[in-house]
Design a protein around this motif. Structure first.
Motif, PDB file in Angstrom:
ATOM      1  N   MET A 119       0.839  -1.177   0.000  1.00 30.30           N
ATOM      2  CA  MET A 119       0.000   0.000   0.000  1.00 30.30           C
ATOM      3  C   MET A 119       0.875   1.227   0.000  1.00 30.30           C
ATOM      4  O   MET A 119       1.853   1.300   0.709  1.00 30.30           O
ATOM      5  N   LEU A 120       0.536   2.178  -0.846  1.00 28.16           N
ATOM      6  CA  LEU A 120       1.312   3.402  -0.929  1.00 28.16           C
ATOM      7  C   LEU A 120       1.267   4.130   0.393  1.00 28.16           C
ATOM      8  O   LEU A 120       0.225   4.305   0.976  1.00 28.16           O
ATOM      9  N   LYS A 121       2.423   4.530   0.886  1.00 30.43           N
ATOM     10  CA  LYS A 121       2.471   5.278   2.135  1.00 30.43           C
ATOM     11  C   LYS A 121       3.126   6.617   1.854  1.00 30.43           C
ATOM     12  O   LYS A 121       4.312   6.681   1.540  1.00 30.43           O
ATOM     13  N   ILE A 122       2.373   7.695   1.951  1.00 33.18           N
ATOM     14  CA  ILE A 122       2.911   9.024   1.724  1.00 33.18           C
ATOM     15  C   ILE A 122       2.422   9.918   2.839  1.00 33.18           C
ATOM     16  O   ILE A 122       1.251   9.919   3.147  1.00 33.18           O
ATOM     17  N   ALA A 123       3.298  10.668   3.438  1.00 31.16           N
ATOM     18  CA  ALA A 123       2.881  11.611   4.467  1.00 31.16           C
ATOM     19  C   ALA A 123       3.027  13.019   3.927  1.00 31.16           C
ATOM     20  O   ALA A 123       4.044  13.367   3.359  1.00 31.16           O
ATOM     21  N   GLY A 124       1.998  13.813   4.089  1.00 29.24           N
ATOM     22  CA  GLY A 124       2.015  15.181   3.583  1.00 29.24           C
ATOM     23  C   GLY A 124       2.553  16.146   4.605  1.00 29.24           C
ATOM     24  O   GLY A 124       3.068  15.779   5.642  1.00 29.24           O
ATOM     25  N   ALA A 125       2.385  17.410   4.299  1.00 33.26           N
ATOM     26  CA  ALA A 125       2.812  18.458   5.213  1.00 33.26           C
ATOM     27  C   ALA A 125       1.868  18.518   6.396  1.00 33.26           C
ATOM     28  O   ALA A 125       0.831  17.899   6.420  1.00 33.26           O
ATOM     29  N   ALA A 126       2.219  19.306   7.396  1.00 34.64           N
ATOM     30  CA  ALA A 126       1.389  19.434   8.585  1.00 34.64           C
ATOM     31  C   ALA A 126       0.039  20.019   8.219  1.00 34.64           C
ATOM     32  O   ALA A 126      -0.108  20.695   7.220  1.00 34.64           O
ATOM     33  N   ALA A 127      -0.966  19.742   9.057  1.00 31.73           N
ATOM     34  CA  ALA A 127      -2.317  20.185   8.746  1.00 31.73           C
ATOM     35  C   ALA A 127      -2.374  21.683   8.567  1.00 31.73           C
ATOM     36  O   ALA A 127      -1.848  22.443   9.361  1.00 31.73           O
TER      37      ALA A 127
ATOM     38  N   ALA B  58      -4.096   1.799   6.567  1.00 34.88           N
ATOM     39  CA  ALA B  58      -5.503   2.183   6.451  1.00 34.88           C
ATOM     40  C   ALA B  58      -5.637   3.648   6.055  1.00 34.88           C
ATOM     41  O   ALA B  58      -6.578   4.028   5.354  1.00 34.88           O
ATOM     42  N   ILE B  59      -4.694   4.465   6.509  1.00 33.71           N
ATOM     43  CA  ILE B  59      -4.690   5.907   6.202  1.00 33.71           C
ATOM     44  C   ILE B  59      -3.343   6.226   5.562  1.00 33.71           C
ATOM     45  O   ILE B  59      -2.431   6.765   6.196  1.00 33.71           O
ATOM     46  N   PRO B  60      -3.156   5.904   4.273  1.00 30.24           N
ATOM     47  CA  PRO B  60      -1.817   5.900   3.681  1.00 30.24           C
ATOM     48  C   PRO B  60      -1.299   7.248   3.232  1.00 30.24           C
ATOM     49  O   PRO B  60      -0.102   7.393   3.042  1.00 30.24           O
ATOM     50  N   VAL B  61      -2.175   8.249   3.027  1.00 28.17           N
ATOM     51  CA  VAL B  61      -1.739   9.503   2.421  1.00 28.17           C
ATOM     52  C   VAL B  61      -2.265  10.674   3.237  1.00 28.17           C
ATOM     53  O   VAL B  61      -3.473  10.791   3.458  1.00 28.17           O
TER      54      VAL B  61
END
Length: 498
Positions: free
Chosen positions: A1-9, A242-245
């Motif tokens: 599963m693609l795992k990408i973390a974005g910038a802060a909220a 479950a929450i990959p991006v």
């Protein structure tokens, strides 16, 4: 599963800016707090006091409880030695989930009213089942039965664990012999499938059962197993899969939003249940990885209310290890019907906006729309209407905590310290479910036999208060939207819902 973390909220309404927020307490001695699953003693005392005082919305939430046919004293249990769930077996699991919800609702009604007739009813239901049930059988759906009904059974038992005549030791033995082994085995072996074969809700039911069993049975190792899998498990149900991006606007996409709305709502409800039970034992999963669950729940709430949300296509592997195999591509968010309701939002919204004192616009709105929340028996006759215990308006409405105030009183745990990752903007890679790559050209394979069973065959029958009319209209809307999407993009393959 693609795992990408974005910038802060960063979007208005996401509300994850740093504040002095409530944190789960840790009592000295390292013992478990009881009652300490979905409800603490402070929660139960609050419900009783507010209902007695005639305070809204507690009174309207309590009215939904008292109107439910399962919440009546004198309910007669119908225990079975073997419970079957899945095609090809004499399915009788509806008997189990109806009795569980009757036990839970009677136990909750006892704590609010003080009338021991309800406690006696709950006790008698639970005692009858622990005296007779020896196994769960069926297709792959037996793992769903173990997870869903295991965590619910444990919650009902936790509410009457000290009531006269309740056979706690025998009930604990049933949980450890019948429910926990299936759930723990699923997290380990995934029914012999490749790690990404089963969608997130399968793992989440298993995690919920393992965690609830560990707390009910005062078993630290079992609790730690559930917490570790939630954070680091390779299957689709661990939080990073479950929450990959995480997107730049602070919303984090829920993978199963590419499948269908009903299963996405199920997953959010299960993850919230896991977080709440852990919180009440001093383990902060709500805040793990920079409140990743908040961002995912906000995403699902916005989408479920008809809002536009981004989606990153991904392909997952399916099939058996050393057996048949294939891939399935999820290329876009599924259609959503704002009339589809599950009793999951009050618990989550109250945690983040009242305990943590954060802004969560979409959660606040959808919780208000779903209120007053009912429980099993209020959301259709099929099993999907019994996947959550419900009654969140009564159980989880709470005043806003003062800055720094602790609102739970759980025990210490070797896993109790919050352990989020150091940064929400760090890219994550891994094996197993993380091996999928974004693509839109692969063709999904249909299910084959027991292994490929990836969801209940029941109709997704969770409706708004308008009942059957809303259900029929919602299903027609979903069908038309799906047809429109396929017509607009004939070269892509969407989620098939199985």
């Amino acid at each position: 599963m693609l795992k990408i973390a974005g910038a802060a909220a960063g979007a208005a309404g996401i509300g994850v800016a740093a504040v002095t927020a409530a944190v789960p307490a840790s009592a000295a001695g390292g013992t478990f707090a009881h009652p300490g699953l979905l409800h603490t003693q402070a929660d139960l005392d609050r419900m009783a006091a507010k209902v007695k005082a005639g305070a809204r919305p507690y009174t309207v939430g309590f009215a939904r409880l008292t109107a439910n046919r399962h919440a009546q004293s004198g309910w007669q249990a119908n225990p079975q030695a073997t419970v079957y769930r899945g095609v090809g077996s004499p399915q009788n699991y509806a008997t189990l989930y109806n009795d569980i919800h009757a036990a839970y609702q009677n136990a909750l009604r006892w704590h609010v009213t003080g009338d021991t007739a309800y406690a006696d009813t709950a006790r008698d239901i639970l005692n009858a089942w622990s005296a007779k049930l020896t196994s769960l059988e069926g297709s792959a759906d037996r793992f769903l039965a173990a997870g869903l009904y295991g965590y619910q059974f444990a919650n009902a038992a936790e509410l009457v664990r000290d009531h006269d005549g309740f056979e706690l030791a025998r009930f604990q033995k049933m949980m450890l012999d019948v429910f926990h082994p299936l759930s723990d085995d699923f997290l380990t072996n995934h029914n012999g499938a490749v790690i990404s074969n089963y969608w997130a809700n399968w793992d989440l039911t298993a995690i919920a059962c393992v965690l609830a069993t560990g707390i009910l049975c005062d078993d630290r190792a079992i609790v730690d197993r559930a917490v570790d899998y939630f954070k680091h498990g390779e299957g689709m149900g661990s939080i990073l899969n479950a929450i990959p991006v995480v997107h730049d606007d602070g919303l984090a996409e829920w993978a199963e939003a590419g499948r269908d709305q009903g299963h996405a709502l199920l997953g959010v409800g299960l993850m919230g249940t896991i977080c709440e039970m852990a919180w009440n034992q001093g383990i902060d999963l709500y805040g793990y990885d920079d409140s990743r669950f908040l961002k995912g729940a906000q995403y699902v709430a916005k989408w479920s209310m008809g809002g536009e949300v981004p989606f990153t296509p991904f392909t997952r592997k399916k099939g058996a290890i050393n057996g048949w195999s294939g891939t399935e591509t999820t290329s876009g968010v599924a259609a959503a019907d704002p009339a589809m309701v599950r009793p999951i939002w009050a618990m989550i919204a109250n945690h983040y906006t009242k305990r943590r004192r954060l802004s969560a616009t979409y959660l606040t709105r959808i919780a208000a729309q779903a209120a007053p929340e009912g429980g099993g028996g209020d959301y259709g006759p099929n099993s999907g209407g019994y996947d959550q215990l419900g009654f969140g308006t009564l159980a989880f409405t709470r005043p806003k905590a003062a800055a720094g105030e602790t609102t739970a009183s759980p025990s210490a745990s070797s896993s109790a310290s919050p352990s989020p990752s150091s940064s929400a903007s760090t890219a994550v890679s891994g094996s197993g479910a993380g091996s999928a790559t974004p693509t839109s050209g692969a063709t999904p394979l249909g299910g084959r036999g027991d292994l490929a069973s990836t969801g209940s065959s029941d109709l997704v029958a969770w409706t708004a208060a308008t009942g059957v009319t809303a259900l029929a209209g919602g299903l027609l809307l979903l069908r038309r939207r799906g047809q429109a999407r396929r017509a607009a993009a004939p070269g892509t393959t969407g989620a098939d819902g199985t």
